[in-house]
Design a protein around this motif. Structure first.
Motif, short mmCIF file in Angstrom:
data_model
loop_
_atom_site.label_atom_id
_atom_site.label_comp_id
_atom_site.label_asym_id
_atom_site.label_seq_id
_atom_site.Cartn_x
_atom_site.Cartn_y
_atom_site.Cartn_z
N LEU A 215 36.98 -59.44 -11.89
CA LEU A 215 38.13 -60.34 -11.81
C LEU A 215 39.15 -59.73 -10.85
O LEU A 215 39.72 -58.67 -11.13
CB LEU A 215 38.76 -60.53 -13.18
CG LEU A 215 37.80 -60.80 -14.36
CD1 LEU A 215 38.58 -60.98 -15.65
CD2 LEU A 215 36.94 -62.01 -14.06
N ILE A 216 39.39 -60.41 -9.73
CA ILE A 216 40.19 -59.82 -8.66
C ILE A 216 41.50 -60.57 -8.47
O ILE A 216 41.51 -61.78 -8.20
CB ILE A 216 39.41 -59.83 -7.33
CG1 ILE A 216 38.08 -59.09 -7.49
CG2 ILE A 216 40.24 -59.20 -6.22
CD1 ILE A 216 37.17 -59.22 -6.28
N GLU A 217 42.59 -59.86 -8.60
CA GLU A 217 43.91 -60.36 -8.22
C GLU A 217 44.22 -59.83 -6.83
O GLU A 217 44.10 -58.63 -6.58
CB GLU A 217 44.98 -59.91 -9.22
CG GLU A 217 46.40 -60.25 -8.82
CD GLU A 217 46.66 -61.75 -8.72
OE1 GLU A 217 47.56 -62.13 -7.95
OE2 GLU A 217 45.96 -62.52 -9.42
N VAL A 218 44.60 -60.71 -5.90
CA VAL A 218 44.84 -60.33 -4.51
C VAL A 218 46.34 -60.34 -4.22
O VAL A 218 47.01 -61.35 -4.46
CB VAL A 218 44.12 -61.28 -3.53
CG1 VAL A 218 44.31 -60.79 -2.09
CG2 VAL A 218 42.63 -61.38 -3.87
N SER A 245 36.92 -55.09 -16.28
CA SER A 245 36.44 -55.93 -15.18
C SER A 245 37.54 -56.33 -14.20
O SER A 245 37.27 -56.97 -13.19
CB SER A 245 35.78 -57.21 -15.73
OG SER A 245 36.68 -57.91 -16.57
N TYR A 246 38.78 -55.93 -14.48
CA TYR A 246 39.91 -56.35 -13.66
C TYR A 246 40.12 -55.42 -12.48
O TYR A 246 40.04 -54.20 -12.60
CB TYR A 246 41.19 -56.39 -14.51
CG TYR A 246 42.32 -57.20 -13.91
CD1 TYR A 246 42.46 -58.55 -14.19
CD2 TYR A 246 43.26 -56.61 -13.07
CE1 TYR A 246 43.50 -59.30 -13.66
CE2 TYR A 246 44.30 -57.35 -12.52
CZ TYR A 246 44.42 -58.69 -12.83
OH TYR A 246 45.45 -59.43 -12.29
N ARG A 247 40.43 -56.00 -11.32
CA ARG A 247 40.72 -55.22 -10.11
C ARG A 247 41.88 -55.88 -9.36
O ARG A 247 41.87 -57.10 -9.17
CB ARG A 247 39.49 -55.18 -9.17
CG ARG A 247 38.16 -54.90 -9.86
CD ARG A 247 38.01 -53.47 -10.26
NE ARG A 247 37.60 -52.61 -9.18
CZ ARG A 247 36.32 -52.32 -8.89
NH1 ARG A 247 35.34 -52.85 -9.62
NH2 ARG A 247 36.03 -51.50 -7.90
N LEU A 248 42.85 -55.10 -8.97
CA LEU A 248 43.90 -55.61 -8.09
C LEU A 248 43.62 -55.09 -6.69
O LEU A 248 43.54 -53.88 -6.48
CB LEU A 248 45.29 -55.17 -8.56
CG LEU A 248 46.47 -55.83 -7.83
CD1 LEU A 248 47.67 -55.96 -8.76
CD2 LEU A 248 46.89 -55.07 -6.56
#
Length: 284
Positions: A215-218, A245-248
């Motif tokens: 899960l990617i926050e850009v 699973s989270y990635r910034l």
């Protein structure tokens, strides 16, 4: 000859003026030679070295960040500055109309999706921020400065830039998975903030090579790697709930040479979080 940190007001004013001129040139896309400018500046100061001037420029970057302005590329914030520097920066920012117009144009400028020529060259390590603090009381101290601006917040609201960054990451993720032999997963990368709405707390649904969701926050900026960014309460909550699973993805220098670094897991683990606004509702 000056020694130590006993910078005179005149010296500080000269450094700030030169720094702000470089920033205006950079924002307007005009070429200049930093080394030559520093050499010329050193000649006008009272025996200062090149390294001491560069150190002062980094202090100025810290002040600019605190006031909500962008910084000159290459001078990472170093926040152990004296209050005299803040006063001089505030004064010069208020009267520098040309710079104000250059920054306003930069944060509002539309963006298009950048091409990806060498995907591996885009990734950089997480930058190390300076840990020093300026001379001020512990905790939050309000500063009511007429030079304070919301330029970084305006850039964060630049939907064209944000969308271009998200599409850039979409392509980057699809290529990563395809290169790993995961063609079917590469075809499932989804721009969820566009297809499902922006309330999920992330922008792009991608995958690890084992099929687990990523899960990617850009967060995209045209400025440097240490430019502060804004996160919502929803994004913070998602990063904690789905930390595994989270990635910034922090995408920076987007208009000139896009690069990014990855902050995996809970955002609070990597960042100092300062409340900058509140939702206010009337009480009975």
């Amino acid at each position: 000859m000056a020694t130590g940190e006993d910078w005179s007001r005149l010296e500080v004013e000269s450094c700030v003026a030169d720094y702000l001129h470089m920033l205006a040139l950079e924002l307007n896309g005009q070429q200049f030679n930093k080394s030559n400018r520093i050499h010329e500046l050193v000649q006008r100061l009272d025996g200062r070295s090149k390294s001491s001037v560069e150190y002062k420029f980094r202090n100025i970057s810290a002040v600019m960040n605190e006031l909500g302005w962008p910084t000159v590329t290459g001078y990472k914030s170093l926040a152990n500055y004296q209050l005299l520097l803040m006063e001089v920066v505030e004064s010069q920012l208020q009267s520098n109309i040309a710079l104000q117009e250059a920054v306003q144009a930069a944060v509002e400028r539309p963006a298009t999706v950048a091409s990806i020529e060498n995907p591996t060259a885009i990734w950089v390590p997480i930058p190390k921020a300076a840990t020093q603090v300026r001379e001020s009381p512990a905790g939050y101290a309000a500063r009511f400065s007429p030079a304070k601006r919301d330029y970084l917040a305006q850039e964060a609201r630049n939907r064209s830039l944000g969308l271009a960054g998200e599409q850039f990451v979409m392509e980057l993720e699809a290529r990563r998975l395809y290169a790993a032999g995961m063609k079917s997963l590469s075809e499932r990368v989804e721009h969820v903030s566009a297809t499902q709405g922006d309330g999920l707390g992330y922008d792009v649904l991608s995958f690890e090579e084992n099929g687990r969701e990523r899960l990617i926050e850009v967060k995209t900026t045209s400025f440097g790697e240490l430019t502060p960014f804004f996160v919502s309460r929803n994004e913070l909550a998602r990063s904690e709930t789905d930390a595994e699973s989270y990635r910034l993805y922090r995408l920076f220098d987007f208009r000139e040479r896009p690069r990014l670094f990855d902050l995996p897991g809970a955002i609070a683990v990597h960042c100092q979080l300062d409340p900058v606004s509140y939702l206010a509702q009337l009480t009975s």
